[in-house]
Design an enzyme around this catalytic site. Structure first.
Site, PDB file in Angstrom:
ATOM      1  N   GLU A 194       0.832  -1.211   0.000  1.00 50.76           N
ATOM      2  CA  GLU A 194       0.000   0.000   0.000  1.00 50.76           C
ATOM      3  C   GLU A 194       0.864   1.258   0.000  1.00 50.76           C
ATOM      4  O   GLU A 194       0.687   2.153   0.828  1.00 50.76           O
ATOM      5  CB  GLU A 194      -0.976  -0.014   1.186  1.00 50.76           C
ATOM      6  CG  GLU A 194      -1.996  -1.133   1.080  1.00 50.76           C
ATOM      7  CD  GLU A 194      -3.118  -1.052   2.113  1.00 50.76           C
ATOM      8  OE1 GLU A 194      -3.104  -0.125   2.956  1.00 50.76           O
ATOM      9  OE2 GLU A 194      -4.013  -1.913   2.065  1.00 50.76           O
ATOM     10  N   GLU A 315      -5.150  -8.676  -0.292  1.00 46.82           N
ATOM     11  CA  GLU A 315      -5.994  -8.252   0.833  1.00 46.82           C
ATOM     12  C   GLU A 315      -7.418  -8.111   0.327  1.00 46.82           C
ATOM     13  O   GLU A 315      -7.694  -7.302  -0.557  1.00 46.82           O
ATOM     14  CB  GLU A 315      -5.508  -6.932   1.448  1.00 46.82           C
ATOM     15  CG  GLU A 315      -4.191  -7.057   2.203  1.00 46.82           C
ATOM     16  CD  GLU A 315      -3.828  -5.810   2.993  1.00 46.82           C
ATOM     17  OE1 GLU A 315      -4.742  -5.094   3.458  1.00 46.82           O
ATOM     18  OE2 GLU A 315      -2.618  -5.543   3.147  1.00 46.82           O
TER      19      GLU A 315
END
Length: 510
Positions: A194, A315
């Site tokens: 991220e 995720e």
């Protein structure tokens, strides 16, 4: 199952309440050429809340039964579920983690403050050796996420060398000093996490250049995974693909993250206190995964038409408000029948896109978000999601049977979604069809017409419950689990089954 030139399964679905409508599933096993990677059924264990400490690891001196510090009950449950792969140490935690703090004698390891999740102090007693040994214990491949946000290229390169190298070097000498003579077989390495957010708040251009630099110095026959986009950030995917594929040998996968909320980030809704409106909203948002995978795959096709680079959905899952009275930074939530449907729908989507999706990791494995296992002191609960993963294990490394699905809509307040989600595969002569009935009110009667096929046996399993928000809790009998599902023997090439409302069903034909 005996197979002629073409196997056509035509499924006719009838919605209850006295009204029938024809729906169909058309399958051709002759077109089953794409392998559903077992890594699609991967999991994720971050240093977050009680996932690692208390969930996986309690230490050798704990009164909780353990195997070298790992919870015995959790180890057994994961083996029974056939977990193929586990990602660690994060997540946001990965870009604050310095791996050398987590090796050597535990009493000598420095502590770390987990600035991302709850601000708690950790003693680093669970590090590289503990994680990789745990993966060996449960039979899962490890997926290690490298620190790009606050780490260095040298740190990353030395970590790969420490873990995977069989050469004589300072890093391998250090590994041997710490008790591991032979290297571990670690194929999957994520380079950053991220990086558009908690991993550094970078632009895609800057991150792509960093990725190329880090990947260059992570030596070996590795499967390197670039930090991909958040949800529908198609520009991020475009830039990363365009800049990293200039050095094709350095990138084997690009990640994608997408979580399902009831409403919005600010108020994600309750995990257990909901009605049909919230049930519908969550399943509707879950189905968006198909759109995201399709559109990101189209961008990847421009730079990688041969589909050599995997889309890694590392995720995914439901993210609701934390349970009342728990640390908001620990992301602990219960897990209901609705979560089971969400798991089934996502896994069906990944199966059907297995030409591009090569790995997926539900978040997270124990005590965090959409967990498959919950623990409390010496007690353990298997969640509805656990039983879906156990059911769907039949698809691991099977051949995808392409599907043409036409079905009725499920409608709430004028909004519609398909009532059925499904995928199918074949392995060792067995055809496995997984179906989710998203409608909580109506059963689906399905007529399977098995053209030109000789079927000797038919069997089934089901995950369902009386109420849409039923869940399993500590000290109580299980409300949601895996049960056998009666499937009558086909007659004259036809098989009729009824899929109960709000259920996940597996039908196997041989």
């Amino acid at each position: 199952m005996k197979k002629n030139k073409s196997l056509l399964l035509a499924a006719t679905l009838f919605l209850g309440m006295g009204v029938s409508a024809q729906n169909s599933i058309n399958l051709d096993t002759e077109a089953a050429k794409t392998t559903i990677s077992k890594e699609i059924y991967g999991h994720f264990a971050e240093h977050l809340g009680r996932c690692i400490y208390g969930g996986i690891f309690v230490g050798e001196d704990s009164s909780i039964p353990n195997i070298q510090g790992y919870r015995e009950d959790v180890v057994g449950a994961l083996k029974d579920m056939h977990i193929p792969l586990l990602r660690w140490p994060g997540g946001c935690f990965a870009d604050t983690y310095h791996w050398k703090d987590g090796i050597g004698p535990r009493q000598n390891r420095p502590s770390i403050v987990n600035v991302n999740w709850g601000g708690v102090t950790e003693d680093n007693s669970f590090g590289t050796h503990e994680f990789l040994n745990f993966c060996e214990l449960i039979g899962a491949e490890p997926y290690v996420n490298i620190n790009v946000g606050s780490g260095t290229v040298q740190e990353a390169s030395e970590w790969v060398e420490y873990v995977t190298s069989s050469n004589v070097s300072p890093m391998t000498d250090l590994r041997k000093k710490n008790g591991r003579e032979k290297p571990w077989d670690v194929k999957f390495w994520g380079i950053g996490n991220e990086n558009w957010g908690c991993g550094g708040n970078m632009t895609p251009e800057y991150y792509s250049d960093l990725y190329n630099r880090f990947a260059t110095y992570c030596h070996g026959d590795l499967y390197r995974i670039a930090g991909g986009p958040n949800v529908a950030d198609y520009n991020w995917m475009e830039v990363v693909m365009q800049k990293t594929t200039r050095h094709r040998h350095l990138v084997q996968g690009v990640s994608l993250h997408y979580y399902t909320f009831t409403t919005a980030w600010e108020d994600k809704g309750s995990a257990t206190d909901f009605g049909e409106k919230e049930w519908f909203a969550v399943l509707s948002r879950t189905l968006r995964m198909d759109e995201l995978v399709t559109k990101h795959s189209a961008i990847m096709d421009k730079y990688d038409p041969d589909k050599k680079i995997g889309l890694i959905v590392d995720e995914w899952g439901d993210w609701f408000n934390v349970e009342e009275g728990t640390n908001p930074g620990f992301l602990y939530q219960q897990n209901t029948l609705r979560d089971a449907l969400v798991a089934g729908v996502n896994l069906n989507i990944f199966n059907n896109h297995s030409d591009r999706v090569k790995m997926a990791n539900i978040a997270q494995m124990v005590n965090v978000l959409q967990s498959v296992i919950l623990t409390q002191d010496d007690q353990m609960v298997l969640t509805p999601t656990y039983f879906v993963f156990k059911m769907y294990a039949v698809h691991q490394n099977a051949e995808l049977i392409p599907m043409d699905l036409k079905c009725e809509d499920y409608e709430v307040d004028g909004q519609k979604i398909p009532a059925i989600s499904a995928s199918a595969s074949e392995k060792d002569g067995v055809v496995s069809i997984t179906m989710c009935n998203l409608n909580p009110n109506k059963a689906e009667t399905i007529d399977l017409n098995l053209a030109g096929t000789s079927v000797k046996t038919a069997s089934g399993e089901i995950v369902t419950s009386k109420n849409m928000n039923d869940y399993n809790d500590f000290g109580q009998a299980e409300k949601v689990n895996l049960q056998s599902f009666e499937v009558k023997k086909p007659k004259d090439g036809k098989l009729t089954i009824e899929i109960p409302a709000k259920s996940v069903v597996l039908v196997q034909l041989q």
